[in-house]
Design a protein around this motif. Structure first.
Motif, PDB file in Angstrom:
ATOM      1  N   GLU A 467      15.406 -26.382  -7.561  1.00  0.00           N
ATOM      2  CA  GLU A 467      15.746 -26.796  -6.201  1.00  0.00           C
ATOM      3  C   GLU A 467      15.218 -25.786  -5.178  1.00  0.00           C
ATOM      4  N   TRP A 468      15.323 -24.514  -5.509  1.00  0.00           N
ATOM      5  CA  TRP A 468      14.763 -23.467  -4.651  1.00  0.00           C
ATOM      6  C   TRP A 468      13.253 -23.671  -4.510  1.00  0.00           C
ATOM      7  N   ASP A 469      12.589 -23.905  -5.605  1.00  0.00           N
ATOM      8  CA  ASP A 469      11.132 -24.037  -5.645  1.00  0.00           C
ATOM      9  C   ASP A 469      10.633 -25.251  -4.860  1.00  0.00           C
ATOM     10  N   ALA A 470      11.495 -26.248  -4.695  1.00  0.00           N
ATOM     11  CA  ALA A 470      11.069 -27.525  -4.120  1.00  0.00           C
ATOM     12  C   ALA A 470      10.823 -27.474  -2.614  1.00  0.00           C
ATOM     13  N   GLY A 471      11.181 -26.383  -1.971  1.00  0.00           N
ATOM     14  CA  GLY A 471      11.039 -26.294  -0.514  1.00  0.00           C
ATOM     15  C   GLY A 471       9.621 -26.517  -0.024  1.00  0.00           C
ATOM     16  N   TYR A 472       8.673 -25.865  -0.661  1.00  0.00           N
ATOM     17  CA  TYR A 472       7.254 -26.042  -0.319  1.00  0.00           C
ATOM     18  C   TYR A 472       6.418 -25.676  -1.532  1.00  0.00           C
ATOM     19  N   GLU A 473       5.192 -26.155  -1.555  1.00  0.00           N
ATOM     20  CA  GLU A 473       4.287 -25.897  -2.677  1.00  0.00           C
ATOM     21  C   GLU A 473       3.282 -24.824  -2.269  1.00  0.00           C
ATOM     22  N   ASP A 474       3.231 -23.738  -3.038  1.00  0.00           N
ATOM     23  CA  ASP A 474       2.249 -22.685  -2.761  1.00  0.00           C
ATOM     24  C   ASP A 474       0.832 -23.229  -2.862  1.00  0.00           C
ATOM     25  N   LEU A 475      -0.037 -22.755  -1.979  1.00  0.00           N
ATOM     26  CA  LEU A 475      -1.450 -23.009  -2.187  1.00  0.00           C
ATOM     27  C   LEU A 475      -1.905 -22.188  -3.388  1.00  0.00           C
ATOM     28  N   PRO A 476      -2.710 -22.752  -4.284  1.00  0.00           N
ATOM     29  CA  PRO A 476      -3.226 -21.967  -5.411  1.00  0.00           C
ATOM     30  C   PRO A 476      -3.949 -20.722  -4.895  1.00  0.00           C
ATOM     31  N   ASN A 477      -3.741 -19.609  -5.563  1.00  0.00           N
ATOM     32  CA  ASN A 477      -4.329 -18.357  -5.075  1.00  0.00           C
ATOM     33  C   ASN A 477      -4.708 -17.445  -6.227  1.00  0.00           C
ATOM     34  N   ARG A 478      -5.580 -16.516  -5.933  1.00  0.00           N
ATOM     35  CA  ARG A 478      -6.023 -15.531  -6.919  1.00  0.00           C
ATOM     36  C   ARG A 478      -6.088 -14.161  -6.254  1.00  0.00           C
ATOM     37  N   LEU A 479      -5.648 -13.152  -6.976  1.00  0.00           N
ATOM     38  CA  LEU A 479      -5.745 -11.769  -6.520  1.00  0.00           C
ATOM     39  C   LEU A 479      -6.580 -11.014  -7.541  1.00  0.00           C
ATOM     40  N   VAL A 480      -7.691 -10.439  -7.095  1.00  0.00           N
ATOM     41  CA  VAL A 480      -8.624  -9.764  -8.002  1.00  0.00           C
ATOM     42  C   VAL A 480      -8.762  -8.299  -7.602  1.00  0.00           C
ATOM     43  N   LYS A 481      -8.721  -7.427  -8.590  1.00  0.00           N
ATOM     44  CA  LYS A 481      -8.926  -5.992  -8.364  1.00  0.00           C
ATOM     45  C   LYS A 481     -10.383  -5.663  -8.691  1.00  0.00           C
ATOM     46  N   VAL A 482     -11.098  -5.126  -7.710  1.00  0.00           N
ATOM     47  CA  VAL A 482     -12.519  -4.823  -7.891  1.00  0.00           C
ATOM     48  C   VAL A 482     -12.718  -3.311  -7.814  1.00  0.00           C
ATOM     49  N   GLU A 483     -13.149  -2.707  -8.896  1.00  0.00           N
ATOM     50  CA  GLU A 483     -13.414  -1.272  -8.888  1.00  0.00           C
ATOM     51  C   GLU A 483     -14.737  -1.009  -8.182  1.00  0.00           C
ATOM     52  N   VAL A 484     -14.722  -0.076  -7.237  1.00  0.00           N
ATOM     53  CA  VAL A 484     -15.912   0.251  -6.451  1.00  0.00           C
ATOM     54  C   VAL A 484     -16.129   1.766  -6.463  1.00  0.00           C
ATOM     55  N   PRO A 485     -17.373   2.213  -6.240  1.00  0.00           N
ATOM     56  CA  PRO A 485     -17.645   3.655  -6.265  1.00  0.00           C
ATOM     57  C   PRO A 485     -16.865   4.430  -5.196  1.00  0.00           C
ATOM     58  N   ASP A 486     -16.678   3.812  -4.018  1.00  0.00           N
ATOM     59  CA  ASP A 486     -16.000   4.502  -2.923  1.00  0.00           C
ATOM     60  C   ASP A 486     -15.239   3.488  -2.077  1.00  0.00           C
ATOM     61  N   ARG A 487     -13.915   3.410  -2.273  1.00  0.00           N
ATOM     62  CA  ARG A 487     -13.123   2.410  -1.528  1.00  0.00           C
ATOM     63  C   ARG A 487     -13.028   2.749  -0.047  1.00  0.00           C
ATOM     64  N   SER A 488     -13.311   4.013   0.327  1.00  0.00           N
ATOM     65  CA  SER A 488     -13.159   4.422   1.724  1.00  0.00           C
ATOM     66  C   SER A 488     -14.172   3.771   2.656  1.00  0.00           C
ATOM     67  N   ILE A 489     -15.264   3.213   2.093  1.00  0.00           N
ATOM     68  CA  ILE A 489     -16.252   2.562   2.969  1.00  0.00           C
ATOM     69  C   ILE A 489     -15.749   1.199   3.443  1.00  0.00           C
ATOM     70  N   PHE A 490     -14.671   0.698   2.816  1.00  0.00           N
ATOM     71  CA  PHE A 490     -14.103  -0.588   3.221  1.00  0.00           C
ATOM     72  C   PHE A 490     -12.979  -0.335   4.226  1.00  0.00           C
ATOM     73  N   VAL A 491     -13.175  -0.804   5.441  1.00  0.00           N
ATOM     74  CA  VAL A 491     -12.199  -0.594   6.506  1.00  0.00           C
ATOM     75  C   VAL A 491     -11.761  -1.957   7.039  1.00  0.00           C
ATOM     76  N   ALA A 492     -10.461  -2.223   6.969  1.00  0.00           N
ATOM     77  CA  ALA A 492      -9.932  -3.523   7.384  1.00  0.00           C
ATOM     78  C   ALA A 492      -9.263  -3.432   8.747  1.00  0.00           C
ATOM     79  N   THR A 493      -9.249  -4.580   9.469  1.00  0.00           N
ATOM     80  CA  THR A 493      -8.603  -4.652  10.774  1.00  0.00           C
ATOM     81  C   THR A 493      -7.838  -5.977  10.859  1.00  0.00           C
ATOM     82  N   ASP A 494      -7.222  -6.257  12.014  1.00  0.00           N
ATOM     83  CA  ASP A 494      -6.466  -7.496  12.220  1.00  0.00           C
ATOM     84  C   ASP A 494      -5.436  -7.688  11.113  1.00  0.00           C
TER      85      ASP A 494
END
Length: 562
Positions: A467-494
């Motif tokens: 009954e709790w779950d029935a409120g709304y249906e999640d959009l299918p999603n994926r979370l991926v971890k990507v190893e990179v040489p230097d994560r500091s070059i990635f800068v996020a905003t907004d």
């Protein structure tokens, strides 16, 4: 940096010299490894435990400085790496209110931890103490604890060596092995001058929550049994203590409780595993405990500050995840309904708001806004969520990973306590709202407290997991971890929904997203691991998977891997 004006200059100088000599001796015992750069991130310092002894010593120094700067207010130190693998460990500081360390002090922690030599550490420490106007003759009070990781005791020794540098001016309270939320609770309760928040002990924590839970459940208990995956972590010990206090109101069946088995912590179990894999932990799958229709379960993470729920669909037998978004929506809607039932007058009117991050499922945001619940989006990290939630009378914040809580403002508590109920139903709603403020650990996300919160709402609604779950249906999603040489070059905003650097990558991501129905994707550097995280959601599971793969390729190209 100063010493008490009551002391002679000669005595003050002598004590200053003794302090610096003690710090130097400790620093020589715990030298900083070469070619390692430390950053105080969203959850403090976190890396392989073998790289951390020098950091722990220096965090000990900073914790004392922080307490002395705040005229002896109690500061918390937690040694944990939460959901990370067992070889990792970490450390974070907790401010007097039970919140994360003041962000302006994060740079000080980073600076001290990266001093390459004893001489530079002494110099940086002296400069910091002077710049921050710390009276070193002030007393300091520290509460500290650690989780069940094998590396914990040795790192605690390094931390204590930092405290010992200051001699008898520092009073410490070692809580031993306990959860992160209990440490936060004890810090907040210790600094509460009114004495109303609760007794500043593990016992006080258990009794406060048990009392509030019994009040809220009333004659609805005993509830249906709940299975709890403890991630083979410290939550298993906390849960055992709490159930002894609570009694049989909520029958709990703990799973994955092997806290002393090497390599078991967070291994193929726990909240992060369930959320990332979107599947049952193998140990629970093989046990068959969820095969009975309507049976619900939840998973803590390694230090018990996250929780996710799940169940198996009655007819299809498929796995269904009830994550932080699902918790936030259910709790916000329920508290909103209680406020309506309380029938508060205009003077005492309260607003419930929800704070999310970019990881929140698009369906949850749409569900809330369509029902006139205000929603704010902030960057990932508890400190951002917590501060944004404080802007509401009652602020609900949960990351999709299951870390979250509910904050009742002082004004909200005052309004509820001074309100004049208009009917028995109104009085009952006000009583329940006040009990919720006692049940919820308002210092930090708390798996145990949030578990009781969920169970209370389900009991009041008369719902099971479906009954709790029935409120709304999640959009299918994926979370991926990507190893990179230097994560500091990635800068996020907004609020981390857009990439600012490397330049041009966001435009490529935007063009890719347009190809998928209801597509959304963002990329952000991890605050706790050496990687970049890619989130993708779309109308179908196949499209979400394909979008995640496409954006991962873009990230690898941007980091020079392809």
């Amino acid at each position: 940096m100063s010493f008490s004006p009551n002391k002679s200059p000669t005595k003050a100088a002598h004590e200053h010299a003794l302090l610096l000599n003690a710090i130097a001796a400790g620093a020589n015992e715990y030298p900083k490894p070469e070619h390692v750069n430390y950053t105080y991130g969203t959850a403090g310092f976190r890396t392989l435990a073998t790289k951390l002894p020098s950091v722990l010593f220096r965090v000990g120094l900073l914790a004392v400085l922080r307490s002395k700067r705040l005229e002896g207010a109690t500061i918390g130190v937690m040694v944990t790496a939460s959901h990370n693998p067992e070889p990792d460990n970490g450390v974070k500081l907790v401010d007097p209110s039970g919140e994360m360390l003041d962000p302006t002090w994060e740079a000080h922690a980073t600076a001290l931890s990266n001093c390459p030599s004893t001489e530079s550490l002494i110099s940086t420490f002296t400069t910091l103490a002077t710049h921050l106007r710390v009276d070193l003759s002030q007393p300091a009070n520290i509460v500290y604890a650690y989780d069940t990781r094998p590396s914990g005791p040795e790192l605690i020794k390094a931390l204590e060596r930092g405290f010992e540098s200051f001699g008898e001016s520092v009073k410490t309270n070692n809580l031993g092995v306990t959860t992160t939320p209990i440490l936060h609770y004890v810090v907040k309760a210790t600094n509460d001058k009114t004495g109303t928040y609760g007794e500043p002990t593990k016992k006080g924590y258990n009794e406060k929550m048990a009392k509030a839970f019994r009040t809220l459940i009333g004659n609805r208990g005993p509830l249906a049994p709940l299975y709890v995956d403890c991630a083979n972590g410290v939550g298993a010990l906390a849960l055992q203590d709490f159930t002894a206090t609570l009694g049989d109101v909520l029958p709990i069946n703990p799973l994955n409780t092997s806290t002393s088995t090497q390599g078991s912590l967070n291994h193929s179990c726990g909240a992060d595993f369930v959320k990332t894999k979107q599947a049952l932990p193998p140990s629970i799958q093989s046990s068959g405990v969820l095969s009975k229709a309507g049976t619900r379960a939840c998973s803590f993470d390694g230090d018990a500050d996250r929780i996710v729920y799940y169940y198996l669909h009655e007819s299809k037998g498929t796995f269904r995840l009830l994550d932080g978004d699902k918790i936030a929506v259910m709790v916000a809607m329920f508290l909103g309904d209680l406020i309506v039932k309380a029938k508060l007058d205009e003077e005492h009117k309260l607003e419930v708001g929800v704070v999310q991050t970019a990881y929140a499922n698009g369906s949850s945001t749409k569900y809330l806004t369509s029902r006139n619940i205000p929603v704010s989006c902030v960057p990932t990290g508890v400190k951002h969520l917590h501060h944004a939630a404080q802007r509401y009378d009652i602020g609900v914040y949960f990351e999709a990973n299951g870390h979250g809580t509910v904050l009742f403002s002082d004004q909200a508590i005052k309004a509820l306590k001074s309100a004049n109920p208009q009917s028995p139903d109104s009085a009952n709603a006000i009583k329940n709202l006040l009990a919720f403020s006692e049940l919820i650990n308002q210092a930090v996300g708390d798996a145990l407290s949030d578990m009781l919160l969920v169970e209370t709402v389900l009991a009041h609604r008369g719902w099971g997991a479906a009954e709790w779950d029935a409120g709304y249906e999640d959009l299918p999603n994926r979370l991926v971890k990507v190893e990179v040489p230097d994560r500091s070059i990635f800068v996020a905003t907004d609020a981390e929904r857009k990439l600012q650097h490397p330049q041009g990558l966001q435009d490529t991501i935007d063009e890719t997203v347009k190809k998928y129905d209801m597509g959304r994707s963002f990329v952000r550097p991890s605050g706790t691991e050496d990687c970049v995280r890619v989130y993708a959601e779309a109308k179908t599971a196949t499209e979400a998977e394909n979008l995640a793969v496409a954006v991962t390729d873009i990230v690898k190209f941007g980091s020079g891997q392809v």
